[in-house]
Design an enzyme around this catalytic site. Structure first.
Site, PDB file in Angstrom:
ATOM      1  N   CYS A  98       1.268   3.823  44.294  1.00 15.07           N
ATOM      2  CA  CYS A  98       1.755   5.100  45.153  1.00 15.07           C
ATOM      3  C   CYS A  98       0.776   6.083  45.166  1.00 15.07           C
ATOM      4  CB  CYS A  98       3.075   5.629  44.226  1.00 15.07           C
ATOM      5  SG  CYS A  98       4.397   4.262  43.775  1.00 15.07           S
ATOM      6  N   HIS A 347       9.775   8.498  50.163  1.00 12.87           N
ATOM      7  CA  HIS A 347       8.703   8.011  49.279  1.00 12.87           C
ATOM      8  C   HIS A 347       8.131   6.625  49.843  1.00 12.87           C
ATOM      9  CE1 HIS A 347       5.505   6.909  46.438  1.00 12.87           C
ATOM     10  NE2 HIS A 347       6.519   6.554  45.590  1.00 12.87           N
TER      11      HIS A 347
END
Ligand SMILES: CC(C)(COP(=O)(O)OP(=O)(O)OC[C@H]1O[C@@H](n2cnc3c(N)ncnc32)[C@H](O)[C@@H]1OP(=O)(O)O)[C@@H](O)C(=O)NCCC(=O)NCCS
Length: 400
Positions: A98, A347
């Site tokens: 991420c 996200h």
């Protein structure tokens, strides 16, 4: 611990060139009906147009992406470079889970600072909405220590739930305090046209929402999002040809923590955050008080609480309390995630770190509309990979 702050780093800081964030672009986050590659082009074109440069002036391309293989497409570099009409430039895809977006930006920054290039394009892109939740959760879990964590059933919601339990146990953090993070970030996202969610929620909504991995409930979690964001990184000399408003990259911090939670001394803290912060602050020669707002990695509400503590904006264990008291609201003492954060802006893994930088650009240019942090001149982006195995962090300041 004190890494990368020795003599070579000090020497490098003296000789490196000043680096400017020339422009950014972004698609809307959420569910999109195009491929990651197409989304990347949309974001890149917006950044190029805003910068006022020609595509042929881009000398290198850094791509941040994690899951394009699920679309049966690897090797995005030449595809994106070719579509932009610059098939000859070096292109590199970067994956640090991420944190890939922040890490790709760091590589662009370092190469411009070192004098390799004058003008570099960074594009983060992700598409996961074609995957069902179980398949997506499984792919995401490959970013953990798969052999010891995921294979035994620990998904990311599960791992962050363990971190939340540790935090509650050690510091008395409550579910209500975590919920206050979600309420704030959903509120901020109401004013972000590119956010995944435009939904106002209350603490009660969070507490009543279904349990995902106790103590984390639906509204404590970020969603699975698609989207792309881009940034043009340039030398000061190059940037001055196109604009008088210069946003400088003042500091860049990168660090790693033990990947698996069982290898950590304290599950309620991410050591890489603290290490990267110290590097970036030292390089920027700024104090925390001079930073006007933060875009931090709130993949789960507990992650934002840990971030503001590990970044040093409050004492360890105080993060939940100050969130609940409104200190991190957009008009609070330390505004955190005015964009809506990962929680509500969304996200799209590869895009996230570059999306944080997009928010910084819009805020420092005074273009953030109703979510504008009044008078913002200096900002920080904090991008985490997995449970904190990687941290990529940047500090930006608008020139006077
Ligand atoms: C929380 C989670 C399990 C929910 O997925 P799900 O159960 O499949 O939910 P659905 O997609 O069926 O959505 C059901 C509803 O909840 C909403 N929703 C889904 N995820 C949400 C979230 N995280 N926050 C708020 N609302 C959410 C959807 O919009 C949908 O709303 P609607 O009924 O009004 O259309 C999933 O979003 C998740 O795993 N998130 C974490 C992702 C992750 O781990 N990222 C890496 C971090 S390190």
């Amino acid at each position: 611990m004190n890494i990368l702050l020795g003599e070579p780093f000090r020497k490098w800081c003296k000789t490196m060139r000043k680096v400017v964030l020339l422009s950014t672009g972004s698609t809307k986050y959420g569910r999109i009906d195009v491929t990651a590659r197409e989304a990347a082009l949309t974001a890149a074109k917006e950044a190029v147009e805003k910068a006022g440069i020609e595509n042929r002036e881009i000398q290198a391309l850094y791509i941040s992406n994690v899951f394009s293989m699920t679309e049966r497409q690897g090797h995005l570099g030449p595809l994106i470079a070719t579509s932009l009409g610059v098939p000859w430039i070096p292109a590199l895809t970067i994956e640090t889970a991420c944190a890939s977006g922040g890490t790709a930006f760091r590589e662009a920054y370092a190469n411009v600072a070192a004098g390799f290039y004058d003008c570099v394009l960074v594009v983060g892109t992700e598409k996961v909405s074609h995957l069902d939740v179980v398949t997506a959760t499984t792919y995401f879990s490959y970013g953990s220590d798969y052999q010891f964590e995921a294979v035994n059933g620990a998904s990311f919601p599960g791992l962050y739930a363990a971190m939340a339990r540790a935090h509650m146990h050690q510091y008395g953090t409550t579910e209500e305090q975590m919920a206050s993070v979600a309420v704030k970030n959903h509120e901020n996202a109401l004013h972000n046209p590119k956010a995944h969610f435009h939904k106002k929620i209350t603490v009660e909504d969070v507490l009543k929402s279904r349990v995902i991995a106790s103590p984390l409930k639906l509204y404590d979690c970020c969603p699975f999002s698609d989207g792309a964001s881009a940034a043009i990184v340039a030398s000061e000399e190059f940037a001055k040809k196109y604009t008088d408003t210069l946003i400088y990259v003042m500091g860049s911090g990168r660090a790693t923590s033990p990947a698996a939670l069982f290898d950590r001394e304290n599950m309620a803290s991410i050591p890489a955050t603290n290490l990267a912060m110290n590097q970036a602050l030292k390089q920027a020669k700024l104090s925390r008080k001079e930073i006007d707002f933060l875009e931090v990695h709130d993949c789960f509400t507990i992650a934002e609480i840990m971030a503001i503590e590990d970044l040093g904006f409050c004492e360890k264990g105080e993060g939940g309390k100050i969130s609940d008291e409104g200190v991190t609201a957009r008009d609070g003492e330390i505004p955190v995630n005015p964009s809506g954060g990962l929680k509500a802006k969304g996200h799209p893994v590869g895009a996230t770190g570059v999306g944080q930088i997009n928010e910084v650009y819009e805020q420092l240019m005074g273009e953030a509309g109703k979510r504008q942090v009044e008078g913002a001149m200096t900002a920080l982006t904090h991008n985490i990979g997995a449970t904190g195995g990687t941290c990529s962090l940047h500090i930006f300041r608008r020139g006077d």
